[in-house]
Design a protein around this motif. Structure first.
Motif, mmCIF file in Angstrom:
data_model
loop_
_atom_site.group_PDB
_atom_site.id
_atom_site.type_symbol
_atom_site.label_atom_id
_atom_site.label_comp_id
_atom_site.label_asym_id
_atom_site.label_seq_id
_atom_site.Cartn_x
_atom_site.Cartn_y
_atom_site.Cartn_z
ATOM 1 N N GLU A 134 0.834 -1.326 -0.165
ATOM 2 C CA GLU A 134 -0.155 0.056 0.065
ATOM 3 C C GLU A 134 0.937 1.235 -0.060
ATOM 4 O O GLU A 134 0.529 2.210 0.517
ATOM 5 C CB GLU A 134 -0.940 -0.028 1.242
ATOM 6 C CG GLU A 134 -1.708 -0.917 1.334
ATOM 7 C CD GLU A 134 -3.122 -0.957 0.253
ATOM 8 O OE1 GLU A 134 -3.362 0.261 -0.167
ATOM 9 O OE2 GLU A 134 -3.786 -1.845 -0.052
ATOM 10 N N LYS A 136 1.678 3.353 -2.596
ATOM 11 C CA LYS A 136 1.319 4.473 -2.907
ATOM 12 C C LYS A 136 0.043 5.068 -2.305
ATOM 13 O O LYS A 136 -0.113 6.363 -2.357
ATOM 14 C CB LYS A 136 0.814 4.051 -4.405
ATOM 15 C CG LYS A 136 0.143 5.040 -5.413
ATOM 16 C CD LYS A 136 -0.338 4.600 -6.757
ATOM 17 C CE LYS A 136 -0.985 5.988 -7.528
ATOM 18 N NZ LYS A 136 -1.853 6.670 -6.729
ATOM 19 N N ALA A 137 -0.882 4.169 -1.830
ATOM 20 C CA ALA A 137 -1.873 4.734 -1.003
ATOM 21 C C ALA A 137 -1.454 5.527 0.468
ATOM 22 O O ALA A 137 -2.073 6.623 0.444
ATOM 23 C CB ALA A 137 -2.902 3.485 -0.411
ATOM 24 N N ASP A 140 -0.131 8.732 -0.934
ATOM 25 C CA ASP A 140 -1.330 9.538 -1.354
ATOM 26 C C ASP A 140 -1.823 10.290 -0.222
ATOM 27 O O ASP A 140 -2.367 11.273 -0.071
ATOM 28 C CB ASP A 140 -2.203 8.905 -2.280
ATOM 29 C CG ASP A 140 -1.863 8.480 -3.513
ATOM 30 O OD1 ASP A 140 -0.863 9.421 -4.250
ATOM 31 O OD2 ASP A 140 -2.622 7.582 -4.135
ATOM 32 N N TYR A 141 -1.930 9.422 0.888
ATOM 33 C CA TYR A 141 -2.687 9.869 2.205
ATOM 34 C C TYR A 141 -1.841 11.038 2.695
ATOM 35 O O TYR A 141 -2.296 12.068 3.079
ATOM 36 C CB TYR A 141 -2.777 8.619 3.073
ATOM 37 C CG TYR A 141 -3.114 9.170 4.297
ATOM 38 C CD1 TYR A 141 -4.447 9.414 4.755
ATOM 39 C CD2 TYR A 141 -2.227 9.176 5.548
ATOM 40 C CE1 TYR A 141 -5.000 9.783 6.062
ATOM 41 C CE2 TYR A 141 -2.561 9.326 6.873
ATOM 42 C CZ TYR A 141 -3.879 9.759 7.093
ATOM 43 O OH TYR A 141 -4.268 10.087 8.194
ATOM 44 N N GLU A 143 -0.122 13.082 1.447
ATOM 45 C CA GLU A 143 -0.179 14.356 0.362
ATOM 46 C C GLU A 143 -1.427 14.997 0.520
ATOM 47 O O GLU A 143 -1.648 16.364 0.672
ATOM 48 C CB GLU A 143 0.132 13.776 -1.157
ATOM 49 C CG GLU A 143 -0.010 15.056 -2.253
ATOM 50 C CD GLU A 143 1.161 16.088 -1.960
ATOM 51 O OE1 GLU A 143 0.885 17.002 -2.658
ATOM 52 O OE2 GLU A 143 2.172 15.428 -1.260
ATOM 53 N N LEU A 144 -2.732 14.109 0.591
ATOM 54 C CA LEU A 144 -3.830 14.770 0.988
ATOM 55 C C LEU A 144 -3.801 15.304 2.349
ATOM 56 O O LEU A 144 -4.449 16.712 2.488
ATOM 57 C CB LEU A 144 -4.731 13.623 0.911
ATOM 58 C CG LEU A 144 -5.350 13.093 -0.133
ATOM 59 C CD1 LEU A 144 -6.327 11.724 -0.169
ATOM 60 C CD2 LEU A 144 -6.246 14.085 -0.898
ATOM 61 N N LEU A 189 -10.656 8.215 1.957
ATOM 62 C CA LEU A 189 -9.691 7.178 2.027
ATOM 63 C C LEU A 189 -10.011 6.078 1.275
ATOM 64 O O LEU A 189 -9.219 5.535 0.720
ATOM 65 C CB LEU A 189 -9.580 6.838 3.679
ATOM 66 C CG LEU A 189 -8.932 7.780 4.568
ATOM 67 C CD1 LEU A 189 -8.767 6.971 5.975
ATOM 68 C CD2 LEU A 189 -7.695 8.419 4.105
ATOM 69 N N LYS A 191 -11.018 6.259 -1.796
ATOM 70 C CA LYS A 191 -10.822 6.687 -3.114
ATOM 71 C C LYS A 191 -9.174 6.160 -3.178
ATOM 72 O O LYS A 191 -8.764 6.103 -4.491
ATOM 73 C CB LYS A 191 -10.801 8.061 -3.411
ATOM 74 C CG LYS A 191 -12.429 8.365 -3.346
ATOM 75 C CD LYS A 191 -12.497 10.108 -3.516
ATOM 76 C CE LYS A 191 -14.002 10.332 -3.493
ATOM 77 N NZ LYS A 191 -14.196 11.746 -3.621
ATOM 78 N N ILE A 192 -8.537 5.959 -2.133
ATOM 79 C CA ILE A 192 -7.013 5.595 -2.497
ATOM 80 C C ILE A 192 -6.547 4.331 -1.956
ATOM 81 O O ILE A 192 -5.506 4.007 -2.170
ATOM 82 C CB ILE A 192 -6.132 6.822 -1.493
ATOM 83 C CG1 ILE A 192 -6.479 6.754 -0.274
ATOM 84 C CG2 ILE A 192 -6.209 8.199 -2.123
ATOM 85 C CD1 ILE A 192 -5.416 7.542 0.987
ATOM 86 N N THR A 193 -7.581 3.519 -1.344
ATOM 87 C CA THR A 193 -7.341 2.199 -0.930
ATOM 88 C C THR A 193 -8.425 1.384 -0.562
ATOM 89 O O THR A 193 -9.610 2.021 -0.147
ATOM 90 C CB THR A 193 -6.350 2.261 0.268
ATOM 91 O OG1 THR A 193 -6.162 0.787 0.544
ATOM 92 C CG2 THR A 193 -7.246 2.806 1.525
#
Length: 533
Positions: A134, A136-137, A140-141, A143-144, A189, A191-193
């Protein structure tokens, strides 16, 4: 013993030269008062309780134990952290902080343990170690969180804007922040995992803002998680030092805090504040700053229809959750019992939404527990409490579980209420023995507080600890601002900004900005000088 820097309210005190009255001595009110006093304003803080500090105060028992009621740790206090300068300003650098160590929080789901390490990169590596597929997730988290908090800071600062700027630049800020604040944490969340365990771990600290992923605003989640990203800190000497050191500063500046001062009315004439009533005593002033929550302010302190001027409508947002807490005193030291500095967030399973939605008083300790060790965090504990230790074990609690006893007097409620608390105590002790078996046989003192206890001391009508619920709807209420439509009436506290010490302090700062205007740069200059030192 009464602290030398505050005194009991008396109608014989001369209040003729007061500029501003602050209702409530929580950290939001104390922050506003200190900023104003540093700019030469005469401020009086009125506290209905017999101990000042709001949720930063501690309470003691005859056996020699004392516990915090609200502050378990604070973030952004690392070298150069944004909160460090703020606390140095309030306390004249007399408030000391103890870092909780590399691991400041642990989320445990069943028997699986997930450590939260201080520092963004440490956090990232740790999470990838737990969830190697995970990466990338997780990136991404992070960065969000960064993007949401950038707009979140602007969103709250905009609350100090005057109407013209609010309608122009403020509109732009609010529009872009909606992308984060108007979605739930679960929506973002998901949307990313699709990994439910990862989502549960990332939301494991959700008790800090009181709502599970399906109900909470991602904006609130991001701000709270970001606040602790560089680790947790604890005030040396206990959380009460936050208020006491700030009150020392206020006293030195010629402003005062009065306890047992229960404000019954904010007096207005037309659309302007004239002062407050404490019992039969009227105290005139130029402005009133209410730190007791928007519900108390507009539904209880404003009389004769004055609240209609402000066009407040709280029907879309409910009060935040309540809690039930077991306070434990132990007859050995934290070191002897090997108690950790970090907090533990324990869940029976990874479905946090179902856990919080379906919890009952009877099964609360079997589903969720937040456990804090104040004596282990505080390096000064042994100086005055040698050979002892303390624990706080908290679970979620609905006010409705206890509503039938709300009209009974504090400490004198009937046996049925006491039985409920006793059953919770037994269940939570079993949870503690399961997680920390070394404490069994060393429990010297226990006490349980319910939402009715919170109501009694804080005057929040539903025993809530976080003001208004941190849902997406909350972030869409345009009237949650420091200035109201009643001239001279301003608001501070977590309702105006966000839950916790940092949120309440921010609200106090925003209130001061609306009053001081350009003079506020004196304060920012002082903060900068303190940070350089």
């Amino acid at each position: 013993m009464q602290h030398k820097r505050f005194q009991r309210f008396s109608p014989d005190i001369d209040f003729s030269d007061v500029d501003h009255i602050v209702i409530g001595s929580g950290i939001g009110g104390l922050t506003a008062a200190t900023w104003l006093a540093k700019c030469g304003q005469k401020v009086v803080v009125l506290e209905r309780h017999y101990v000042p500090g709001g949720f930063t105060h501690s309470f003691k028992r005859k056996q020699g134990f004392n516990w915090d009621v609200g502050v378990h740790y604070v973030g952004n206090l690392e070298e150069g952290g944004s909160m460090r300068g703020m606390f140095d300003l309030l306390s004249n650098k007399k408030l000391e902080w103890e870092p909780m160590g590399e691991v400041y929080d642990v989320v445990q789901i069943g028997d699986d343990v997930y450590e939260f390490k201080a520092g963004k990169e440490n956090f990232r590596k740790q999470m990838i170690g737990y969830f190697p597929n995970e990466e990338k997730a997780i990136d991404d988290y992070l960065e969000l969180l960064k993007k949401s908090n950038k707009w979140g800071s602007a969103f709250f600062f905009e609350k100090s804007f005057k109407p013209f700027l609010s309608k122009s630049l403020g509109w732009f800020i609010r529009k872009f922040y909606k992308k984060y604040s108007q979605q739930t944490t679960l929506e973002v969340l998901s949307k990313i995992t699709t990994n439910k365990r990862l989502i549960a771990v990332l939301c494991g600290q959700c008790g800090n803002y009181g709502l599970s992923p399906r109900h909470s605003s991602f904006g609130a989640h991001a701000l709270v998680i970001g606040h602790f990203m560089e680790g947790g800190y604890y005030p040396k000497g206990g959380s009460e030092q936050i208020a006491l050191k700030t009150i020392d500063t206020l006293h030195e500046l010629g402003s005062e805090v009065y306890i047992n001062a229960d404000v019954s009315e904010i007096v207005t004439k037309g659309s302007r504040v004239k002062g407050v009533m404490v019992g039969e005593t009227f105290i005139p002033c130029k402005s009133v700053i209410s730190g007791v929550g928007v519900n108390n302010t507009f539904n209880h302190l404003l009389k004769n229809g004055a609240s209609k001027t402000c066009d407040f409508n709280l029907e879309t947002v409910k009060p935040a959750t309540g809690h039930i807490c077991l306070y434990v005193g132990l007859d050995k030291s934290s070191e002897e019992l090997n108690l950790p500095k970090h907090n533990l967030w324990w869940y029976a399973n990874e479905n946090i939404d179902a856990t919080f939605d379906n919890m009952t008083l009877k099964d609360a300790p079997d589903k969720f527990a937040y456990i804090s060790f104040p004596s282990a965090k505080d390096p000064k504990w042994e100086e005055t409490n040698a050979g002892t230790a303390t624990i706080q074990a908290i679970s979620k609690a609905n006010y409705e579980w206890f509503a039938k006893y709300e009209d009974q007097p504090w400490m004198k409620r009937d046996d049925e209420y006491k039985k409920l608390k006793e059953e919770f105590k037994d269940g939570m002790l079993e949870r503690l023995y399961n997680l920390y078996p070394q404490i069994k046989g060393h429990v010297a003192v226990t006490e349980v507080s319910s939402p009715l206890s919170t109501k009694h001391f804080s005057n929040y009508k539903k025993g809530e600890i976080y003001g208004l619920d941190h849902t997406p709807d909350r972030f869409d209420l345009s009237f949650l601002r420091p200035e109201t439509k009643i001239k001279g009436l301003r608001l501070t506290g977590q309702d105006i900004t966000l839950v916790g010490v940092a949120g309440a302090m921010l609200s106090g700062m925003l209130v001061a900005i609306t009053i001081l205007k350009f003079r506020v740069w004196r304060i920012f200059k002082e903060i900068g000088e303190l940070q350089k030192k």
